[in-house]
Design a protein around this motif. Structure first.
Motif: not given
Ligand code: FES
Length: 164
Positions: A29, A22-23, A12, A26, A15-20
């Protein structure tokens, strides 16, 4: 990815980091470094260390020294274990003009600690910070994630005594 601490950069949390991320584009980072450091600090009981900072840098693909510079520049990051409550006193101009010096002196006396120290019971850590962007409510203190404004000696006493 192999050098990165699996405790943090998996499941999780990953996932939280990956969601962030997305802003950001690429190839940018590293722009997420502040927020990812905040995520990791929160996950690690409120403090960072060199290894975790290095893990964040590796995860974001940036030089470790850059992440370390960020983590040691901003007062919201801590490299030492803190008390249960981190009391951040704003000492910038508006708060100073509205009496923060006297409040700070009072709280230091009351808790028996100076800035960057923790009470012996591990309850409070006192920190000095620059403007908390709440100048209209000066003097201001940030405890955890909550702002307290228009402070007086009486109100800060009451706030501290109501913290479990
Ligand atoms: S000077 Fe204290 S909040 Fe801005």
């Amino acid at each position: 990815m192999s050098k990165i601490d699996k405790v943090f950069f998996s499941g999780d949390f990953l996932k939280k980091c990956e969601d962030w991320l997305k802003r950001f584009p690429e190839n940018q980072r590293r722009s997420a470094v502040i927020e990812i450091l905040k995520f990791v600090q929160k996950e690690n009981s409120g403090c960072l260390n060199e290894k975790l900072i290095g893990d964040v840098a590796d995860y974001l693909g940036m030089p470790r020294i850059f992440a370390y510079e960020v983590a040691t520049f901003y007062s919201m990051f801590d490299l030492n274990k803190l008390g249960r409550y981190k009391i951040c006193f704003c000492v910038s101009i508006s708060c100073m003009l509205c009496g923060s010096d006297d409040l700070v002196a009072h709280v230091k006396r009351k808790l028996g600690i100076d800035f960057d120290e923790t009470t012996v019971d591990g309850k409070f850590t006192l920190k000095k910070v620059e403007c908390l962007a709440a100048c209209g409510g000066a003097p201001v203190v940030l405890i955890g994630e909550k702002y307290y404004e228009n402070l007086t000696v009486e109100s800060i006493d009451s706030i501290l005594s109501n913290l479990e």
